[in-house]
Design an enzyme around this catalytic site. Structure first.
Site, short mmCIF file in Angstrom:
data_model
loop_
_atom_site.label_atom_id
_atom_site.label_comp_id
_atom_site.label_asym_id
_atom_site.label_seq_id
_atom_site.Cartn_x
_atom_site.Cartn_y
_atom_site.Cartn_z
N LYS A 138 -26.30 28.91 -15.04
CA LYS A 138 -25.28 29.77 -14.52
C LYS A 138 -24.22 29.83 -16.03
O LYS A 138 -24.38 28.81 -16.51
CB LYS A 138 -24.50 29.40 -13.51
CG LYS A 138 -24.21 27.95 -13.29
CD LYS A 138 -23.37 27.23 -14.10
CE LYS A 138 -22.07 27.68 -14.67
NZ LYS A 138 -21.20 26.70 -15.79
N TYR A 226 -18.18 28.90 -9.89
CA TYR A 226 -18.51 27.70 -8.72
C TYR A 226 -17.87 28.02 -7.47
O TYR A 226 -18.06 28.01 -6.40
CB TYR A 226 -18.37 26.32 -9.19
CG TYR A 226 -19.37 25.66 -10.39
CD1 TYR A 226 -20.47 25.22 -9.97
CD2 TYR A 226 -18.81 25.61 -11.48
CE1 TYR A 226 -21.38 24.52 -10.77
CE2 TYR A 226 -20.01 25.08 -12.55
CZ TYR A 226 -21.09 24.68 -12.14
OH TYR A 226 -21.90 24.19 -13.24
#
Ligand code: NDP
Length: 396
Positions: A138, A226
């Site tokens: 990510k 996140y």
């Protein structure tokens, strides 16, 4: 005084200490590799930086469904040292120039991209062209157009693409999803997430994070993601409108091209609100809380590599569910090995990574327009709920 959990968490996130090659190598040497299960899948790790050396390679000593098959690095000496520690031959070391030759190595089934964000799309597409499956760190990429090309390349090659959302494989977060789903805290009203760390321009691992072209969005893309991903998997729905505001000291040499603190709000169709912040000039923090109509669920830390905790607050008294800790990177790689073997669903495909990118870009658009509302409804719907598919694992 700092608690043990906090200290473990901060160190575990890699925010408290610089990781060195000898540290990673000695960990690997000290830890014998777990016996491979029949059909264990070979992984090529691309980019030997902090995350690979500190977390991914050690985790590959623990996985039974996946093992280290090759290394791709721009620093041959470092790669040789790591290869020796893992008993890999020199032929299993590739550079970014020789990368495409992995096509001829049947021992590699998965390529794990652990490079700066601006390199994710190129190496994902090259891996698909080589006939491999891809696990990509990510944030998925830097632009939405890159995300589209990555997804299309995977489909064309008939190979799996999973974005490495480790928290979807982390027991505290999966337990939290279940608590939210079963109504323990009542109707979810608000999810609030705080993600940040202190950055240092002289650290090469931070230097690219502080460069807009390489990171695609500074703290928001690196850590805010996140909070955005957690809000979505906790609420199990997608936002339809966002707003964002930034606070950046342009005299700070770290913030010449990226913003420092970005705070956001997201509106969900159920009426729930997501809010949060990401910041590159604060102590290491990865926490979130979900506020329901009856109780609160608090995870602080909530997304560290280890030492995450969960508390249900309110009602008949506070409860701290006990959750067994496991290596979330190992759990994730074991899972993806099963995905490519057709045994488990892909819970975080390219579309899941692209949804976060869409939200990040909408927040950045709002920031650029002084916090104006930005509507986003791309019709994305999560195909698999990690709460029920991954479930709570007590070992990997
Ligand atoms: P690092 O900077 O520590 O490592 C990146 C590595 O990429 C370098 O060591 C280098 O490896 C390689 N690289 C190739 N070209 C370049 C370049 N031009 N500039 C810098 N590095 C280059 O980053 P991290 O390991 O912290 O992060 C890598 C990826 O993992 C990012 O996408 C990040 O977002 C993600 N990440 C995910 C985390 C998670 O919890 N899921 C946590 C941390 C990071 P070599 O010397 O071998 O060529």
């Amino acid at each position: 005084m700092e608690s043990d959990v906090t200290r473990r968490g901060v160190m575990g996130l890699g925010l408290g200490a610089a990781l060195t090659i000898p540290a990673a190598a000695s960990f690997a040497a000290a830890t014998p590799a777990r016996a491979r299960a029949p059909g264990s899948v070979g992984i090529a790790v691309v980019g030997l930086g902090k995350l690979s050396l500190g977390q991914i390679l050690p985790a590959l000593k623990l996985t039974k469904n996946a093992h280290l098959a090759a290394l791709v690095s721009g620093k041959p000496e470092k790669a040789r040292k790591v290869a020796a520690e893992f008993g890999l031959p020199d032929t299993a070391i590739y550079t970014y120039d020789t990368f495409d030759r992995i096509a001829d190595d049947p021992g590699i089934q998965i390529v794990y991209i652990v490079l700066p964000n601006s390199m994710h799309a190129e190496f994902t597409i090259r891996a698909f062209k080589a006939g491999k499956h891809v696990l990509c760190e990510k944030p998925m990429a830097v632009t939405l157009e890159e995300c589209e090309r990555m997804i299309a390349a995977g489909k064309a090659a008939k190979r799996q693409l999973m974005i490495a959302y480790r928290c979807q494989f982390e027991p505290v977060n999966v337990t939290a999803m279940r608590i939210l789903r079963d109504g323990t805290i009542g109707t979810p009203r608000l999810v609030s997430a705080v993600m940040g760390k202190q950055t240092d321009l002289s650290d090469p691992s931070d230097a690219w994070r502080l460069d807009m072209a390489m990171s695609g969005g500074g703290a928001l893309a690196d850590m805010g993601i996140y909070g955005i991903n957690a809000t979505r998997y906790l609420l199990l729905e997608e936002p339809v409108e966002v707003r964002g505001w930034a606070r950046t000291d342009r005299n700070d040499p770290r913030f010449k091209t990226v913003d420092d603190m970005i705070a956001w709000q997201m509106r969900f169709p159920s009426g729930a609100i997501g809010e949060g912040s990401s910041c590159f000039s604060q102590p290491g923090t990865m926490s979130w809380q979900a506020i329901g109509s009856d109780r609160r669920l608090v995870a602080d830390p909530g997304c560290f590599y280890g030492g995450n905790t969960l508390r249900i607050v309110g009602g008949k008294g506070d409860v701290q569910p006990s959750v067994a800790e496991i290596d979330q990177f190992g759990n994730e790689m074991n899972w993806f090995a099963d995905v490519v073997r057709g045994r488990s669903p892909n819970i975080a495909p390219g579309e899941e990574g692209m949804q976060d990118m869409r939200i990040l870009h909408a927040i950045m658009r709002s920031v650029a327009n002084g916090g104006a509302s930005v509507k986003i409804d791309a019709g994305y719907k999560r195909a698999h709920d990690p709460a029920t598919t991954v479930g709570i694992r007590t070992s990997i």
